[in-house]
Design an enzyme around this catalytic site. Structure first.
Site, PDB file in Angstrom:
ATOM      1  N   SER A   1       0.827  -1.215   0.000  1.00 30.37           N
ATOM      2  CA  SER A   1       0.000   0.000   0.000  1.00 30.37           C
ATOM      3  C   SER A   1       0.860   1.264   0.000  1.00 30.37           C
ATOM      4  O   SER A   1       1.946   1.291   0.596  1.00 30.37           O
ATOM      5  CB  SER A   1      -0.879  -0.005   1.258  1.00 30.37           C
ATOM      6  OG  SER A   1      -1.411   1.278   1.504  1.00 30.37           O
TER       7      SER A   1
ATOM      8  N   TYR B   1      -2.377   5.448  -4.216  1.00 32.02           N
ATOM      9  CA  TYR B   1      -3.417   6.452  -3.986  1.00 32.02           C
ATOM     10  C   TYR B   1      -2.948   7.695  -4.719  1.00 32.02           C
ATOM     11  O   TYR B   1      -1.801   8.138  -4.537  1.00 32.02           O
ATOM     12  CB  TYR B   1      -3.547   6.786  -2.503  1.00 32.02           C
ATOM     13  CG  TYR B   1      -4.352   5.800  -1.692  1.00 32.02           C
ATOM     14  CD1 TYR B   1      -5.642   5.434  -2.078  1.00 32.02           C
ATOM     15  CD2 TYR B   1      -3.846   5.262  -0.511  1.00 32.02           C
ATOM     16  CE1 TYR B   1      -6.394   4.543  -1.319  1.00 32.02           C
ATOM     17  CE2 TYR B   1      -4.595   4.373   0.250  1.00 32.02           C
ATOM     18  CZ  TYR B   1      -5.863   4.024  -0.160  1.00 32.02           C
ATOM     19  OH  TYR B   1      -6.599   3.153   0.591  1.00 32.02           O
TER      20      TYR B   1
ATOM     21  N   THR C   1      -6.039   2.570  -6.730  1.00 33.02           N
ATOM     22  CA  THR C   1      -7.278   2.540  -5.940  1.00 33.02           C
ATOM     23  C   THR C   1      -8.145   3.748  -6.276  1.00 33.02           C
ATOM     24  O   THR C   1      -7.680   4.893  -6.211  1.00 33.02           O
ATOM     25  CB  THR C   1      -6.947   2.487  -4.434  1.00 33.02           C
ATOM     26  OG1 THR C   1      -6.214   1.287  -4.192  1.00 33.02           O
ATOM     27  CG2 THR C   1      -8.203   2.495  -3.584  1.00 33.02           C
TER      28      THR C   1
ATOM     29  N   LYS D   1      -8.721  -0.687  -8.853  1.00 31.74           N
ATOM     30  CA  LYS D   1      -9.325  -1.272  -7.646  1.00 31.74           C
ATOM     31  C   LYS D   1     -10.453  -0.391  -7.114  1.00 31.74           C
ATOM     32  O   LYS D   1     -10.287   0.828  -6.998  1.00 31.74           O
ATOM     33  CB  LYS D   1      -8.232  -1.411  -6.575  1.00 31.74           C
ATOM     34  CG  LYS D   1      -8.694  -1.917  -5.232  1.00 31.74           C
ATOM     35  CD  LYS D   1      -7.492  -2.154  -4.322  1.00 31.74           C
ATOM     36  CE  LYS D   1      -7.880  -2.796  -3.015  1.00 31.74           C
ATOM     37  NZ  LYS D   1      -8.506  -1.877  -2.069  1.00 31.74           N
TER      38      LYS D   1
HETATM   39  C1  FNR Z   1      -7.490  -1.805   3.550  1.00 31.61           C
HETATM   40  N1  FNR Z   1      -7.719  -1.587   2.198  1.00 31.61           N
HETATM   41  C2  FNR Z   1      -6.885  -0.759   1.490  1.00 31.61           C
HETATM   42  N2  FNR Z   1      -7.015  -0.637   0.141  1.00 31.61           N
HETATM   43  C3  FNR Z   1      -6.159   0.119  -0.574  1.00 31.61           C
HETATM   44  O1  FNR Z   1      -6.296   0.190  -1.790  1.00 31.61           O
HETATM   45  N3  FNR Z   1      -5.151   0.797   0.058  1.00 31.61           N
HETATM   46  C4  FNR Z   1      -4.972   0.758   1.397  1.00 31.61           C
HETATM   47  O2  FNR Z   1      -4.050   1.357   1.928  1.00 31.61           O
HETATM   48  C5  FNR Z   1      -5.881  -0.026   2.152  1.00 31.61           C
HETATM   49  N4  FNR Z   1      -5.776  -0.090   3.513  1.00 31.61           N
HETATM   50  C6  FNR Z   1      -6.505  -1.025   4.210  1.00 31.61           C
HETATM   51  C7  FNR Z   1      -6.254  -1.231   5.564  1.00 31.61           C
HETATM   52  C8  FNR Z   1      -6.919  -2.233   6.240  1.00 31.61           C
HETATM   53  C9  FNR Z   1      -6.622  -2.465   7.684  1.00 31.61           C
HETATM   54  C10 FNR Z   1      -7.886  -3.020   5.580  1.00 31.61           C
HETATM   55  C11 FNR Z   1      -8.619  -4.128   6.301  1.00 31.61           C
HETATM   56  C12 FNR Z   1      -8.169  -2.798   4.251  1.00 31.61           C
HETATM   57  C13 FNR Z   1      -8.726  -2.394   1.492  1.00 31.61           C
HETATM   58  C14 FNR Z   1      -8.106  -3.714   1.050  1.00 31.61           C
HETATM   59  O3  FNR Z   1      -7.165  -3.525   0.037  1.00 31.61           O
HETATM   60  C15 FNR Z   1      -9.163  -4.687   0.526  1.00 31.61           C
HETATM   61  O4  FNR Z   1      -9.984  -4.034  -0.405  1.00 31.61           O
HETATM   62  C16 FNR Z   1     -10.030  -5.281   1.638  1.00 31.61           C
HETATM   63  O5  FNR Z   1      -9.267  -5.521   2.795  1.00 31.61           O
HETATM   64  C17 FNR Z   1     -10.645  -6.595   1.180  1.00 31.61           C
HETATM   65  O6  FNR Z   1     -11.526  -7.091   2.114  1.00 31.61           O
HETATM   66  P1  FNR Z   1     -11.150  -8.212   3.217  1.00 31.61           P
HETATM   67  O7  FNR Z   1     -10.380  -9.306   2.528  1.00 31.61           O
HETATM   68  O8  FNR Z   1     -10.348  -7.534   4.262  1.00 31.61           O
HETATM   69  O9  FNR Z   1     -12.495  -8.636   3.700  1.00 31.61           O
END
Ligand code: FNR
Length: 378
Positions: A107, A130, A156, A252
């Site tokens: 990330s 991002y 994203t 995404k």
């Molecule tokens: C995320 N997600 C996320 N997505 C992204 O594009 N950049 C990011 O920095 C983050 N940060 C993030 C932190 C945490 C703690 C979580 C749980 C999620 C979203 C992530 O990429 C993804 O879309 C979801 O986590 C998918 O769902 P599940 O597998 O956690 O249910």
């Protein structure tokens, strides 16, 4: 980890090891958390067809995602602050993923930097971007991802503004963390976590501090992150990023058929059907409920991936059956990381691999590449 049989066990173990505010950060969704729950529940409501007396020897879970070989069609989602679940978290997770033969996505908001992760891996990983208002910073990040030989950029699209997460607000979790006596108590009750955290220097946003203009310490970082997400991000910007990056691109955060059509027109390599794990628009449908509609609309033009709510190999099989070429896990690997560092991430991947293999066999299939809607019970 002998009593760890399913992802739920890893979650319970992580809760015991990670300070509350950081465990909650991983475990929370936006507002009522309705979409977060629906992501998991809707998987449970899909039933599989049990088949018998089919030759189940020589099974294979190997596949490709955007043309890159994977030992199973499961990648690690980009997650911010991963290095707070466990010291050096992103480096450990990347190594576990590399050894398992699945993609790791770093990330933008990671604790370990692109360079940190590149220093401990031997194969390319993916980088999630991002788009910040400071486009010079964005260009520089893309250049750093290129220099680290990242083999895909995951852009994203669903975080132009930040969804509100009540648990984080109640816990007083801010970016970067500001520590109150309550937080210090939460950390003091997790001594192993503290010890490991004291032994690493990586405790801030490694991709940002020292790289973004005027961000040199925690307080300048705080005001920077608050104002940098770009509410005016547009499809034109996606085209600009594609041009700037010049490599495989994954979009995404697509949850709507019209957006999927727009995304397919950009010439990106894949889209991820995603609601950010229920962390952005609470009230949005689950990812899995939208997958068939999106696959029907654009599946012949662009590779479709899915994340959100996958907690078992069965869920992976269901997503593949409904048309996803690849899937991602966020929280399952974070729970593994919190529970046991690199070994915990490997355990999460092993659990999902085993469940996927057994489920596929009991559905009478031997090759993940042959899975289609046929395995879903009507
Ligand atoms: C995320 N997600 C996320 N997505 C992204 O594009 N950049 C990011 O920095 C983050 N940060 C993030 C932190 C945490 C703690 C979580 C749980 C999620 C979203 C992530 O990429 C993804 O879309 C979801 O986590 C998918 O769902 P599940 O597998 O956690 O249910």
């Amino acid at each position: 980890m002998s009593k760890i049989l399913e992802i739920r066990d890893l979650k319970a173990a992580a809760k015991r090891r990670v300070p509350k505010m950081f465990f909650d950060y991983a475990d929370s969704g936006a507002w009522t958390e309705g979409t977060y729950r629906a992501n998991e529940e809707d998987f449970r409501n899909i039933k599989l067809r049990q088949r018998v007396l089919v030759d189940m020897t020589n099974r294979s879970l190997e596949s490709t995602m955007i043309g890159q070989k994977v030992s199973m069609p499961v990648a690690l989602s980009p997650t911010g602050l991963t290095g707070m679940q466990h010291a050096d978290g992103e480096m450990l997770a990347a190594k576990a993923a590399e050894e398992f033969g699945v993609p790791f996505t770093l990330s933008t908001m990671s604790i370990c930097s692109i360079e940190d992760v590149a220093s401990v891996t031997t194969k390319p990983f993916w980088f999630q971007l991002y788009v910040m208002r400071d486009r010079e910073f964005v260009k520089n990040l893309i250049d750093r991802a290129k220099a680290a030989k990242c083999s895909a950029l995951v852009l994203t699209l669903d975080l132009q503004i930040l969804g509100q997460r009540h648990k984080d607000l109640r816990n007083g979790l801010s970016a970067p963390p500001k520590f109150t006596p309550k937080h210090i108590w939460q950390m003091a009750t997790r001594p192993l976590w503290c010890l490991q955290m004291l032994q690493t220097k990586r405790r801030s946003f490694g991709n940002i501090v020292g790289h973004a203009k005027n961000v040199s310490d925690l307080s300048s970082l705080s005001s920077w992150t608050a104002e940098q997400f770009d509410p005016q991000l547009s499809w034109e910007n996606v085209a600009e990023i594609k041009e700037m990056w010049g490599g495989p691109l994954i979009l995404k955060g697509i949850l709507d058929v019209e957006d999927a059509k727009m995304a397919a027109r950009t010439g990106a390599d894949a889209i991820i059907v995603s609601n950010h794990g229920g962390r952005q628009l609470d009230g949005a449908p689950s990812s899995i409920s939208m997958l068939p509609k999106i696959v029907d609309a654009v599946g012949d033009q662009i590779e479709v991936h899915l994340d959100g709510g996958i907690r078992s190999g069965q869920d992976v099989l269901k997503a593949i059956a409904l048309g996803a070429k690849g899937t991602y896990i966020g929280r399952p690997f974070l729970y593994g990381l919190g529970a046991g560092g690199k070994a915990g991430v490997t355990t999460a991947l092993e659990i999902i691999h085993k469940e996927l293999d057994i489920t596929m066999a009991l559905c009478g299939k031997r090759d993940i590449r042959d899975i289609n809607r046929d395995v879903i019970a009507q």
